[in-house]
Design an enzyme around this catalytic site. Sequence first.
Site, PDB file in Angstrom:
ATOM      1  N   ILE A   1     -68.913  43.448   6.041  1.00 23.76           N
ATOM      2  CA  ILE A   1     -68.329  42.874   7.258  1.00 23.76           C
ATOM      3  C   ILE A   1     -68.375  43.877   8.418  1.00 23.76           C
ATOM      4  O   ILE A   1     -68.456  43.498   9.580  1.00 23.76           O
ATOM      5  CB  ILE A   1     -66.845  42.488   6.995  1.00 23.76           C
ATOM      6  CG1 ILE A   1     -66.719  41.586   5.757  1.00 23.76           C
ATOM      7  CG2 ILE A   1     -66.207  41.835   8.217  1.00 23.76           C
ATOM      8  CD1 ILE A   1     -67.477  40.294   5.820  1.00 23.76           C
TER       9      ILE A   1
ATOM     10  N   GLU B   1     -79.943  33.536  17.975  1.00 23.14           N
ATOM     11  CA  GLU B   1     -79.656  34.111  19.290  1.00 23.14           C
ATOM     12  C   GLU B   1     -80.821  34.997  19.702  1.00 23.14           C
ATOM     13  O   GLU B   1     -81.741  35.238  18.908  1.00 23.14           O
ATOM     14  CB  GLU B   1     -78.330  34.884  19.276  1.00 23.14           C
ATOM     15  CG  GLU B   1     -78.317  36.105  18.374  1.00 23.14           C
ATOM     16  CD  GLU B   1     -76.916  36.718  18.218  1.00 23.14           C
ATOM     17  OE1 GLU B   1     -75.920  35.993  18.285  1.00 23.14           O
ATOM     18  OE2 GLU B   1     -76.855  37.942  18.027  1.00 23.14           O
TER      19      GLU B   1
ATOM     20  N   HIS C   1     -73.696  41.962  20.377  1.00 26.15           N
ATOM     21  CA  HIS C   1     -74.350  42.308  19.116  1.00 26.15           C
ATOM     22  C   HIS C   1     -75.465  43.319  19.372  1.00 26.15           C
ATOM     23  O   HIS C   1     -76.238  43.163  20.309  1.00 26.15           O
ATOM     24  CB  HIS C   1     -74.979  41.064  18.472  1.00 26.15           C
ATOM     25  CG  HIS C   1     -73.979  40.057  18.002  1.00 26.15           C
ATOM     26  ND1 HIS C   1     -74.282  38.729  17.851  1.00 26.15           N
ATOM     27  CD2 HIS C   1     -72.688  40.180  17.643  1.00 26.15           C
ATOM     28  CE1 HIS C   1     -73.222  38.081  17.417  1.00 26.15           C
ATOM     29  NE2 HIS C   1     -72.230  38.938  17.290  1.00 26.15           N
TER      30      HIS C   1
END
Lengths: 378, 291
Positions: free
Chosen positions: B97, B210, B248
């Site tokens: 994660i 994306e 990101h």
Amino acid sequence: MNIHEYQAKEIFASHGLPVPGGKVATTVDEAVALANGFGLPCMVKSQVLTGGRGKAGGIKFCPTIDDVRKHAGNILGMDIKGHIVRKVLVTPAVDIASEYYVGMLIDRNTKRVLLMASAEGGVEIEQVAKENPDAILKQSIDPRYGLLDHEAMDMGLRLCPEDVKKARQLAAAMQKLYRAFVEADASLAEINPFIFTPDGTGHAIDAKVNLDDNALFRHPGYEALRDLEAEDPGERAAREAGLSFVKLSGNVGCLVNGAGLAMATMDLVNYYGGQPANFLDIGGSSNPEKVVNALTIILEDPEVKAILFNIFGGITRCDDVANGIIKATQMMDINVPIVVRLTGTNEAEGRALLAKTALHPAQTMDEAVQKAIELAGK
Amino acid sequence: MAIFVDKDTRVVVQGITGRDGGFHTREMMAYGTRVVAGCTPGRGGQKFEGSVPVFDTVKQAVQETGANTSVIFVPPAGAAGAIMEAADAGCTLIVCITEGVPTVDMVKAWPYVQEKGARLIGPNCPGLLAPGIAKLGILPASIVKEGPVGLVSRSGTLTYEVVFQLTAAGLGQTTCLGIGGDPVIGTNFLDAIEAFNADPATEAFVMIGEIGGDAEEKAAAYIKAHVKKPVVSFIAGRTAPPGKRMGHAGAIVSGGSGTAAEKKKALEAAGIPVADRPMDIVPKLKEIWKR
């Protein structure tokens, strides 16, 4: 983080790459003094974080001190694609007999560092990739072994089949570049061009390095490489506040939790005929202080005529988020309308809290975006 | 049925004693996930929530509890090391994660994970949630529902948005999978799509991409050649300026490639409808899916 040519060259030099000497100057007099020290002819090169410096007139060959004075004077303060030149690199000029491209980047598909090289040096590699992709040689590097001697030599010989001495210099440069890439935690490292002088000596005369932001924590010295003057003030404030922010040119300020949703929100503003003022990922917390920081950064921009919160609650509770937003807006003096879209756990409670304020609640992303565009146009 | 997890999934949480690790472990357990162990070096012998034994190493956790899956909440500096430790201990599924892992660390960890034969999901991802089976990571359990749709995404909250809309439209999910927003991730679109295609319970799926890289283009080519199930896509970042990292680490248009327009074109050329808005995903799926 992108760094300047002279900083990239310092990293290269520390890994033994053959970089010509050079120093930066911020004034014409400094440039002249440096040129006198290095001897003539020399190059005066603008230090800005963008490509196409040569085409814009930001790189000049100077055979005389008068040329140094003239060109440094022109280049300092020049605007290259929106970047103001505040520093020039003064470096000895070298005679170029042949030039090559050598670069490395992260290949997402192989999950490895990819070495690319081409005998078409000195031009943008993206252009070569488009017009003549066969001219780019590639070698995927196995991280367990690094760039092996025979792999590097094979590349060197393919670039320079007629001269084994030059091939060896290219191979050595590639191996040093790989070590620099890994040790500096780069995401991109380019020598463009790597040149040979008529006597067959190789030099890395231009350098480009992008550093991996995720790895800055283990290179405390790299913080000093950041060009604070070149950074958008909002982006700087956001970085210091631990927020992910990109300035855009529209009038709808966006605060969204999550990068993907933030991009989708900008796209939706655009879809409905509006213009987003920014990208901003506020993260998962409902901390009012974080909201205040984000709002302060967005409201610094006088173009912003409406604010749009798009929060998908998920595990965070919407009533917590609503309270955070209400608290933050009470702490500030805000005179643009604010639309808040909250979905997820306890969304009804969240919206009920907002209903008691001057904030405009919305249920869906589309409703919120359309409302924000409408309010921004008033 | 689901992809990558089943009723035998036994979880060790690396970083269970941290704030985020602890919070999300409680959420995973509340959903019924079999969290059998935790791992935090120096905390061996403790019990998490009075019941889950904590070990100093993953190897001990695997030996003592039969854990076969790791979920990692370790800070970025140690995350790649934690991934390799889990792979070495014999975990066959590793979900990382952690956001902010240095890319070079992932480049080094990847061949190690491959040699050990483990599947890695992430890093910088929300993990996966197979409704009715297991929740590995941070996807909110309140928005999912059991059903026939698979979902794979590079994002977090945008994934939640789409899952929420699927559930609201009565379309439950086999597995919701967030593969992560970093340049170097373990399981990519292609791997997830192969798995959804092979999973008999997954009748249709949604792919949320994306900007940055060409994973969507690669997936499009695979879908065109091998997938008969209905697929709908969405690409975030149409309005992203080039050269800027959009949150990101992997979401960046560089050298004119990795744009949303390119991805949309490749997907549409492969016969995959691309929704212009998140709210168009469900209607588009219903349009092409003859149930």
